[in-house]
Design an enzyme around this catalytic site. Sequence first.
Site, PDB file in Angstrom:
ATOM      1  N   CYS A 189      38.396  95.479 -34.032  1.00 48.78           N
ATOM      2  CA  CYS A 189      38.941  95.911 -32.740  1.00 48.78           C
ATOM      3  C   CYS A 189      38.270  95.079 -31.648  1.00 48.78           C
ATOM      4  O   CYS A 189      37.548  94.136 -31.941  1.00 48.78           O
ATOM      5  CB  CYS A 189      38.713  97.404 -32.520  1.00 48.78           C
ATOM      6  SG  CYS A 189      36.964  97.893 -32.551  1.00 48.78           S
ATOM      7  N   THR A 190      38.493  95.408 -30.403  1.00 51.38           N
ATOM      8  CA  THR A 190      38.024  94.582 -29.293  1.00 51.38           C
ATOM      9  C   THR A 190      36.508  94.426 -29.270  1.00 51.38           C
ATOM     10  O   THR A 190      35.982  93.317 -29.261  1.00 51.38           O
ATOM     11  CB  THR A 190      38.499  95.162 -27.955  1.00 51.38           C
ATOM     12  OG1 THR A 190      39.903  95.361 -27.996  1.00 51.38           O
ATOM     13  CG2 THR A 190      38.151  94.211 -26.807  1.00 51.38           C
TER      14      THR A 190
END
Length: 320
Positions: A189-190
């Site tokens: 994810c980010t």
Amino acid sequence: MKENNISTNVPWTVAALYRFVALGDSPQTLKELQKQIKDVCDARNICGTLLIAPEGINGTIAGQGDAINVIIDLLDEIAGIKQGELKYSSAEERPFRRIKVRLKKEIITMKAPEANPTKQVGTYVTPENWNDLISDPDVTLIDTRNDYETAVGIFKGAIDPDIATFTEFKDYVAEKMDPTKQKKVAMFCTGGIRCEKASSYMLAHGFEEVYHLQGGILKYLEEVPAEQSQWEGDCFVFDRRVAVGQDLQESPYQICYGCRFPLSPDDLEDASYEKGVSCPHCIDKLTPERARSFRMRHDQMKKMGEVIPGDDLQDTPDRL
């Protein structure tokens, strides 16, 4: 005396941070922490969003000069934030309009009590070892981010679950995943927070080998050379930069004020794009009434000098 008058010529330091750590369930204790943090942010002209919950702290904030060091030191005293995920980048302009310090039930909304990263998480994989892991044909590589983020960029060969919010990830796992078939699962994810919580959820549901990218995509783009990178596109971020690329350089994306979808340069050239109102991703759903409302809002914000693209994206905790 508040240090609010730092020169506008001084760059902003942006700190993306989180840590899963038990802060206690007492509402009074959390309210005291909220006030303590908010007071320091106000005094140092810090902007951005911080979420506080019994399971830890999460957010992205920005400051000028030594202000970021002051608030990070405080967060380290409270939650040992330097032992968690803490990434710095820079912005030439103020990234957020104001500071928000909010109390939440979760620092990343999943609505699954069995997902408890303070008790169990998957195996952390550093950016330098990530390519080797995802090149294993037995590994199922899954993006835990939302659809508007995956539209900007994704790892080669990764599965896009096509979810609108992180809470839908549970449904994807229930419908599409099987611990007897997907023996090795790697997620990203980010910044690392969503896949860390997702790994805890999957372990609780019988998946045995679960890995996640330590520091997230941002750390990978910062540390892995372009010629070795398995990343395709850019990475959506939750501030006025909208997206960043290799070495965390700002990418040429903007945000549609109508639907909050990230817009590429091609999208901005489309006939359906109207700044502050519509874009190719929402024009078919836009009613005349909403279009008028968006135009009025955009005109008012311009007059007030408060148009900061992406500033309110942080209002939704499952997007952080």
